[in-house]
Motif scaffolding. Structure first.
Motif, PDB file in Angstrom:
ATOM      1  N   GLU A 344     -40.409   1.893  28.707  1.00 52.38           N
ATOM      2  CA  GLU A 344     -40.755   0.465  28.657  1.00 52.38           C
ATOM      3  C   GLU A 344     -40.323  -0.243  29.941  1.00 52.38           C
ATOM      4  N   GLU A 345     -39.106   0.061  30.407  1.00 51.00           N
ATOM      5  CA  GLU A 345     -38.602  -0.578  31.620  1.00 51.00           C
ATOM      6  C   GLU A 345     -39.423  -0.183  32.842  1.00 51.00           C
ATOM      7  N   ALA A 346     -39.820   1.072  32.901  1.00 55.36           N
ATOM      8  CA  ALA A 346     -40.589   1.556  34.049  1.00 55.36           C
ATOM      9  C   ALA A 346     -41.922   0.834  34.153  1.00 55.36           C
ATOM     10  N   PHE A 347     -42.604   0.663  33.032  1.00 59.26           N
ATOM     11  CA  PHE A 347     -43.894  -0.016  33.071  1.00 59.26           C
ATOM     12  C   PHE A 347     -43.728  -1.504  33.363  1.00 59.26           C
ATOM     13  N   GLU A 348     -42.638  -2.098  32.882  1.00 53.02           N
ATOM     14  CA  GLU A 348     -42.372  -3.499  33.213  1.00 53.02           C
ATOM     15  C   GLU A 348     -42.151  -3.652  34.714  1.00 53.02           C
ATOM     16  N   THR A 349     -41.415  -2.711  35.296  1.00 50.44           N
ATOM     17  CA  THR A 349     -41.151  -2.749  36.741  1.00 50.44           C
ATOM     18  C   THR A 349     -42.434  -2.598  37.533  1.00 50.44           C
TER      19      THR A 349
END
Length: 363
Positions: A344-349
């Motif tokens: 989730e964090e990777a796609f937000e970044t």
């Protein structure tokens, strides 16, 4: 469906294969992903590096990209490299333990496009994470062996995954016939603009000017070898003045322009800045339809070239990486593991842009 996109009950030992599934808008879930049986010409690959592409983000945000629409849960990801775990009975060129970069599209090899060598235009292409075909952000996938390319010893798995975006730049340079006498303008300093710049340099382009609206992206382009940079606005009324700036920065005629954004303004600038008899290669697809000054460009015999994905690029990409002619490592700005939170964090970044260029999963 592609090999890695078929879901049937098939266990490989006691380990359960997990993948990142796009299940709804802005919703990714790590869930079990059953692999198909291994065919005689297939390999089973343990994924080690998977990058996030702009198309992955489009699917996450809207469940669609161009005319492709996600209508049921789909495994995401297509920029990938891994290690061979098992080979089919007819596979001769690969063995378990080999590190490979993976070309994500399986063409039919029967249509006229395939027979003529332009398999990237195959109407029956089965491409990772392009509905309804599942992608490669998973522990393991099954894929045809002939689309898995052994990595040179000095090329990392992350660099192997970068062969996919780099292939877009390589294919564009081939289509535009870039060489040691080609002065190149690039519209857009995002990931594809940057790999196109690196590819153009490797093909011998002696001078490259890159254009963008963002200072940080331009500074990255400069650090990666752009000869000059031009900051532009988003206002179409500024095109004439910006074309003058581009010509001043180039110091010569623009032979080929790559529009790696694909907007009305970038294409208008590309057509206006390119010399009579030159070429404009449309790489980016920001707008599905554009209004551009095509008639004046036609009167100057500016050729407009389209590209779609790539064909037969992995061997050359790997040679560029092996020889050091291209270094993609500086493009990888963020790294994440393969947990629900990190996905989730990777796609937000990646979606936020900012200082992120290429976001990479290490599995």
């Amino acid at each position: 469906m592609g090999k890695g996109g078929m879901s049937v009950d098939d266990d490989h030992g006691e380990e359960q294969n997990m993948a990142a599934w796009l299940v709804a808008i802005n919703t990714l879930k790590i869930q079990p992903f059953n692999l198909p049986p291994l065919g005689p010409h297939d390999v089973r690959v343990r994924m080690k590096a998977v990058g996030i592409c702009g198309s992955d983000v489009h699917y996450l945000k809207t469940l669609r990209c161009a005319h492709f629409v996600v209508e049921e849960p789909m495994v995401i990801g297509h920029e990938c490299a891994g290690i061979i775990e098992e080979v089919g009975s007819e596979v001769k060129a690969l063995v378990p333990g080999d590190r490979v970069a993976i070309e994500p599209g399986i063409s039919c090899w029967r249509c006229d496009h395939c027979k003529q060598g332009r398999y990237n235009l195959c109407p029956d292409m089965k491409f990772f994470a392009t509905p309804p075909v599942h992608g490669s952000l998973a522990n393991q996938i099954v894929h045809p062996a002939d689309l898995c390319f052994k990595l040179p010893d000095n090329v990392s798995l992350e660099e192997g995954a970068m062969c996919e975006p780099l292939s877009v730049g390589v294919h564009a340079c081939r289509r535009a016939e870039i060489g040691p006498e080609t002065k190149v303008l690039i519209m857009g300093a995002g990931p594809i603009g940057l790999v196109t710049m690196l590819a153009a340099r490797a093909f011998g382009a002696p001078r490259i000017v890159i254009v963008d609206v963002d200072d940080h992206r331009l500074s990255v382009a400069k650090s990666l070898g752009a000869d000059d940079i031009v900051k532009v606005s988003t206002n179409s009324q500024d095109v004439p003045g910006e074309v003058e700036q581009i010509h001043k920065a180039m110091g010569a005629d623009v032979d080929v322009t790559f529009d790696c954004a694909g907007f009305n303004k970038t294409m208008t600038t590309a057509l206006s800045a390119t010399k009579p008899g030159g070429k404009v290669c449309l790489v980016g697809m920001g707008h599905s339809e554009m209004t551009v000054p095509l008639t004046p460009a036609a009167a100057r015999e500016v050729d407009v070239i389209g590209i779609f994905r790539y064909k037969n690029t992995w061997p050359l990409c790997l040679e560029f990486l092996r020889s050091g002619k291209i270094d993609v490592k500086p493009l990888i700005t963020h790294r994440y593991g393969f947990s629900q939170k990190e996905v989730e964090e990777a796609f937000e970044t990646s979606a936020a842009g900012g200082n992120a260029i290429k976001v990479m999963f290490n599995l």
